[in-house]
Enzyme design. Structure first.
Site, PDB file in Angstrom:
ATOM      1  N   PRO A 209     -59.933 -30.419  14.665  1.00 57.01           N
ATOM      2  CA  PRO A 209     -60.423 -29.214  14.002  1.00 57.01           C
ATOM      3  C   PRO A 209     -60.938 -29.583  12.615  1.00 57.01           C
ATOM      4  O   PRO A 209     -60.698 -30.701  12.146  1.00 57.01           O
ATOM      5  CB  PRO A 209     -59.156 -28.363  13.886  1.00 57.01           C
ATOM      6  CG  PRO A 209     -58.058 -29.362  13.765  1.00 57.01           C
ATOM      7  CD  PRO A 209     -58.482 -30.581  14.567  1.00 57.01           C
ATOM      8  N   SER A 210     -61.607 -28.656  11.977  1.00 60.77           N
ATOM      9  CA  SER A 210     -62.012 -28.950  10.596  1.00 60.77           C
ATOM     10  C   SER A 210     -60.959 -28.450   9.608  1.00 60.77           C
ATOM     11  O   SER A 210     -60.983 -28.839   8.449  1.00 60.77           O
ATOM     12  CB  SER A 210     -63.384 -28.351  10.293  1.00 60.77           C
ATOM     13  OG  SER A 210     -63.453 -27.043  10.761  1.00 60.77           O
TER      14      SER A 210
ATOM     15  N   LYS B  53     -68.794 -17.571  11.660  1.00 57.72           N
ATOM     16  CA  LYS B  53     -70.106 -17.766  12.282  1.00 57.72           C
ATOM     17  C   LYS B  53     -70.624 -16.515  12.992  1.00 57.72           C
ATOM     18  O   LYS B  53     -71.764 -16.484  13.421  1.00 57.72           O
ATOM     19  CB  LYS B  53     -70.038 -18.913  13.296  1.00 57.72           C
ATOM     20  CG  LYS B  53     -69.893 -20.281  12.657  1.00 57.72           C
ATOM     21  CD  LYS B  53     -70.260 -21.391  13.613  1.00 57.72           C
ATOM     22  CE  LYS B  53     -69.144 -21.756  14.528  1.00 57.72           C
ATOM     23  NZ  LYS B  53     -68.049 -22.487  13.907  1.00 57.72           N
TER      24      LYS B  53
ATOM     25  N   TYR C 265     -56.690 -27.931   9.250  1.00 57.39           N
ATOM     26  CA  TYR C 265     -55.432 -28.308   9.895  1.00 57.39           C
ATOM     27  C   TYR C 265     -54.360 -27.236   9.717  1.00 57.39           C
ATOM     28  O   TYR C 265     -53.307 -27.473   9.149  1.00 57.39           O
ATOM     29  CB  TYR C 265     -54.983 -29.694   9.420  1.00 57.39           C
ATOM     30  CG  TYR C 265     -55.892 -30.763   9.985  1.00 57.39           C
ATOM     31  CD1 TYR C 265     -55.654 -31.317  11.238  1.00 57.39           C
ATOM     32  CD2 TYR C 265     -57.036 -31.155   9.299  1.00 57.39           C
ATOM     33  CE1 TYR C 265     -56.515 -32.267  11.789  1.00 57.39           C
ATOM     34  CE2 TYR C 265     -57.895 -32.101   9.839  1.00 57.39           C
ATOM     35  CZ  TYR C 265     -57.628 -32.647  11.082  1.00 57.39           C
ATOM     36  OH  TYR C 265     -58.486 -33.568  11.623  1.00 57.39           O
ATOM     37  N   HIS C 266     -54.702 -26.051  10.196  1.00 55.60           N
ATOM     38  CA  HIS C 266     -53.748 -24.950  10.336  1.00 55.60           C
ATOM     39  C   HIS C 266     -54.115 -24.367  11.696  1.00 55.60           C
ATOM     40  O   HIS C 266     -55.276 -23.962  11.901  1.00 55.60           O
ATOM     41  CB  HIS C 266     -53.944 -23.913   9.213  1.00 55.60           C
ATOM     42  CG  HIS C 266     -53.055 -22.719   9.379  1.00 55.60           C
ATOM     43  ND1 HIS C 266     -51.956 -22.484   8.574  1.00 55.60           N
ATOM     44  CD2 HIS C 266     -53.083 -21.695  10.278  1.00 55.60           C
ATOM     45  CE1 HIS C 266     -51.360 -21.371   8.959  1.00 55.60           C
ATOM     46  NE2 HIS C 266     -52.026 -20.876   9.997  1.00 55.60           N
ATOM     47  N   LEU C 267     -53.144 -24.308  12.602  1.00 60.50           N
ATOM     48  CA  LEU C 267     -53.479 -24.038  14.004  1.00 60.50           C
ATOM     49  C   LEU C 267     -54.272 -22.738  14.193  1.00 60.50           C
ATOM     50  O   LEU C 267     -53.889 -21.683  13.682  1.00 60.50           O
ATOM     51  CB  LEU C 267     -52.194 -23.976  14.844  1.00 60.50           C
ATOM     52  CG  LEU C 267     -52.454 -24.101  16.352  1.00 60.50           C
ATOM     53  CD1 LEU C 267     -52.834 -25.532  16.726  1.00 60.50           C
ATOM     54  CD2 LEU C 267     -51.250 -23.641  17.148  1.00 60.50           C
ATOM     55  N   HIS C 268     -55.351 -22.838  14.921  1.00 62.53           N
ATOM     56  CA  HIS C 268     -56.181 -21.672  15.231  1.00 62.53           C
ATOM     57  C   HIS C 268     -56.846 -21.873  16.584  1.00 62.53           C
ATOM     58  O   HIS C 268     -57.032 -23.011  17.036  1.00 62.53           O
ATOM     59  CB  HIS C 268     -57.224 -21.442  14.134  1.00 62.53           C
ATOM     60  CG  HIS C 268     -58.066 -22.643  13.867  1.00 62.53           C
ATOM     61  ND1 HIS C 268     -57.683 -23.639  12.990  1.00 62.53           N
ATOM     62  CD2 HIS C 268     -59.265 -23.039  14.386  1.00 62.53           C
ATOM     63  CE1 HIS C 268     -58.615 -24.579  12.964  1.00 62.53           C
ATOM     64  NE2 HIS C 268     -59.580 -24.247  13.800  1.00 62.53           N
TER      65      HIS C 268
ATOM     66  N   HIS D 154     -60.088 -20.511  19.216  1.00 64.78           N
ATOM     67  CA  HIS D 154     -61.401 -19.855  19.260  1.00 64.78           C
ATOM     68  C   HIS D 154     -61.497 -18.966  20.515  1.00 64.78           C
ATOM     69  O   HIS D 154     -61.093 -19.391  21.595  1.00 64.78           O
ATOM     70  CB  HIS D 154     -62.517 -20.904  19.334  1.00 64.78           C
ATOM     71  CG  HIS D 154     -62.463 -21.908  18.212  1.00 64.78           C
ATOM     72  ND1 HIS D 154     -63.417 -21.962  17.224  1.00 64.78           N
ATOM     73  CD2 HIS D 154     -61.589 -22.897  17.920  1.00 64.78           C
ATOM     74  CE1 HIS D 154     -63.127 -22.946  16.385  1.00 64.78           C
ATOM     75  NE2 HIS D 154     -62.017 -23.531  16.784  1.00 64.78           N
TER      76      HIS D 154
ATOM     77  N   GLU E  70     -61.014 -10.434   3.976  1.00 67.99           N
ATOM     78  CA  GLU E  70     -61.490 -10.158   5.343  1.00 67.99           C
ATOM     79  C   GLU E  70     -60.610  -9.142   6.088  1.00 67.99           C
ATOM     80  O   GLU E  70     -60.641  -9.106   7.323  1.00 67.99           O
ATOM     81  CB  GLU E  70     -61.607 -11.459   6.169  1.00 67.99           C
ATOM     82  CG  GLU E  70     -62.548 -12.482   5.564  1.00 67.99           C
ATOM     83  CD  GLU E  70     -62.867 -13.646   6.487  1.00 67.99           C
ATOM     84  OE1 GLU E  70     -63.191 -13.427   7.662  1.00 67.99           O
ATOM     85  OE2 GLU E  70     -62.792 -14.801   6.015  1.00 67.99           O
TER      86      GLU E  70
HETATM   87  O1  G7M Z   1     -63.498 -26.670  14.097  1.00 65.89           O
HETATM   88  P1  G7M Z   1     -62.389 -25.755  13.770  1.00 65.89           P
HETATM   89  O2  G7M Z   1     -61.509 -25.468  14.949  1.00 65.89           O
HETATM   90  O3  G7M Z   1     -61.575 -26.165  12.563  1.00 65.89           O
HETATM   91  O4  G7M Z   1     -63.076 -24.372  13.396  1.00 65.89           O
HETATM   92  C1  G7M Z   1     -62.716 -23.588  12.292  1.00 65.89           C
HETATM   93  C2  G7M Z   1     -63.438 -22.269  12.405  1.00 65.89           C
HETATM   94  O5  G7M Z   1     -63.115 -21.497  11.255  1.00 65.89           O
HETATM   95  C3  G7M Z   1     -64.967 -22.399  12.440  1.00 65.89           C
HETATM   96  O6  G7M Z   1     -65.440 -21.800  13.628  1.00 65.89           O
HETATM   97  C4  G7M Z   1     -65.416 -21.686  11.173  1.00 65.89           C
HETATM   98  O7  G7M Z   1     -66.627 -20.981  11.371  1.00 65.89           O
HETATM   99  C5  G7M Z   1     -64.262 -20.751  10.890  1.00 65.89           C
HETATM  100  N1  G7M Z   1     -64.136 -20.413   9.471  1.00 65.89           N
HETATM  101  C6  G7M Z   1     -64.238 -21.262   8.432  1.00 65.89           C
HETATM  102  N2  G7M Z   1     -64.058 -20.570   7.277  1.00 65.89           N
HETATM  103  C7  G7M Z   1     -64.093 -21.160   5.956  1.00 65.89           C
HETATM  104  C8  G7M Z   1     -63.831 -19.267   7.578  1.00 65.89           C
HETATM  105  C9  G7M Z   1     -63.587 -18.101   6.796  1.00 65.89           C
HETATM  106  O8  G7M Z   1     -63.527 -18.095   5.569  1.00 65.89           O
HETATM  107  N3  G7M Z   1     -63.389 -16.950   7.507  1.00 65.89           N
HETATM  108  C10 G7M Z   1     -63.474 -16.904   8.877  1.00 65.89           C
HETATM  109  N4  G7M Z   1     -63.294 -15.726   9.479  1.00 65.89           N
HETATM  110  N5  G7M Z   1     -63.683 -18.002   9.628  1.00 65.89           N
HETATM  111  C11 G7M Z   1     -63.877 -19.174   8.978  1.00 65.89           C
END
Ligand code: G7M
Length: 341
Positions: free
Chosen positions: A260-261, A196, A263-266, A268, A174
């Site tokens: 979150p889905s 998404k 468990y590595h801080l992110h 949105h 990516e």
């Molecule tokens: O619910 P949570 O905070 O864990 O959200 C994780 C976000 O990661 C979601 O909005 C997913 O659409 C996004 N995501 C998941 N995957 C597997 C990927 C990926 O491979 N690349 C990108 N750019 N986003 C992802």
């Protein structure tokens, strides 16, 4: 959004390699190409008529393993409506009914504006199937004690696969999508379009900031020592989005998910007008509120009771159920959208 049409250079659709997909596996190696014409649908896991999304379980011809194909009707792009129009001389209009001044039709606009965002997960695991299936949802209030007694051991036991995150951070996947890359190991992060988002349609803007630091699982781990990191993500994220998409911070929703889905801080970043999934009060925690809470009390997120939603097919549901904190209910057939072939 017509005020931002001069930004169109960054919003051109990607070149059309539509059905042939180059992919990388969890070890960073190249895996085979997938062709959508080889996809054999077996079951509809979820069909959401509001978000116009469907998740189909199936397999690829001559390949083993389960595949999931997620389809989402793309939102209308105002630039397209303004500039090129949706209709061409061949556009067919079929009449449903005409009554006085009201006409109801179905039409088939030109294919370039009629695209469907497609996500393929292959090979998909049981966890993916659960994640994308329609199911009953419950809410639990997680006290710090419950976090330590039930949630944390569950997270540690499950070993959620973070390979896609590491692929991005290590520059393996990516990379052409990255909007901002702060390489500082301690306070750096990568900002890129969420899975998404198609990266094009501003009306559905959805970016993800992934921290470089490893070991921060979620909100629960944050304290005052992380404030510089959080503020950097907030400030640099806002600046980059203004530069690249011409959206001011007053039109951004910046938040965490709990749980979150991954468990590595992110964090949105979504366009305020876009009702992205997971923006509801039981799941979203605004970054500004999180910063504020930690400024008032460094260990706020170690002391707070945090609600979260839990789906009946999630493994963590069994943990809370076995310990008597929640009870399974029979699916409400009237509401279920599960369709088995
Ligand atoms: O619910 P949570 O905070 O864990 O959200 C994780 C976000 O990661 C979601 O909005 C997913 O659409 C996004 N995501 C998941 N995957 C597997 C990927 C990926 O491979 N690349 C990108 N750019 N986003 C992802």
């Amino acid at each position: 959004m017509s005020d931002v049409s001069h930004q169109n250079d960054v919003l051109e659709p990607p070149s059309c390699k539509k059905t042939k997909i180059d992919r990388q596996n969890e070890n960073g190696g190249s895996v085979d190409h997938l062709e959508l014409k080889d996809f054999i649908a077996e079951k509809i896991l979820k069909n959401n008529t509001n978000s116009k999304t469907v998740c189909i379980q199936g397999k690829f011809r001559d390949k083993s393993g389960v595949a999931l194909v997620l389809l989402e009707k793309n939102a209308f792009r105002e630039e397209e409506l303004n500039e090129t129009g949706y209709f061409c001389p061949d556009t067919v209009l079929q009449t449903y009914f005409q009554n006085d001044i009201y006409g109801n039709y179905v039409c088939f606009p030109k294919s370039s504006v009629n695209s469907v965002k497609t996500t393929i997960i292959y090979p998909a695991t049981e966890k993916h199937i659960v994640k994308f299936s329609q199911q009953e949802v419950h809410i639990v209030l997680e006290t710090p004690e419950l976090y330590n007694k039930l949630t944390l051991p569950h997270i540690e036991k499950e070993h959620f696969n973070l390979q896609w995150v590491y692929n991005i951070l290590e520059g393996k996947t990516e990379q052409d999508r990255i909007v901002h890359n702060n390489k500082c190991e301690k306070e750096g992060f990568v900002l890129l379009p969420d899975l998404k988002w198609d990266g094009i349609t501003k009306e559905t803007l959805y970016l993800l900031a992934i921290v470089r630091q490893r070991g921060l699982k979620s909100l629960r781990d944050l304290n005052a020592s992380h404030l510089p990191l959080l503020k950097r993500i907030r400030d640099e994220g806002k600046k980059k989005i203004l530069e690249k998409y011409n959206l001011p911070d007053s039109q951004l929703r910046i938040y965490f998910h709990y749980q979150p889905s991954f468990y590595h801080l992110h964090i949105h970043f979504t366009y305020l007008r876009h009702e992205a999934p997971g923006i509801y009060v039981e799941k979203a925690h605004l970054l500004s509120t999180v910063i504020n809470n930690i400024e008032m009390m460094s260990d706020y997120y170690q002391k707070a009771s945090l609600p979260f939603t839990i789906r009946q097919m999630d493994n963590i549901f069994n943990v809370y159920e076995t310990n008597g904190y929640i009870q399974k209910v029979e699916p409400n057939i009237g509401n279920t959208e599960l369709i088995d072939k």
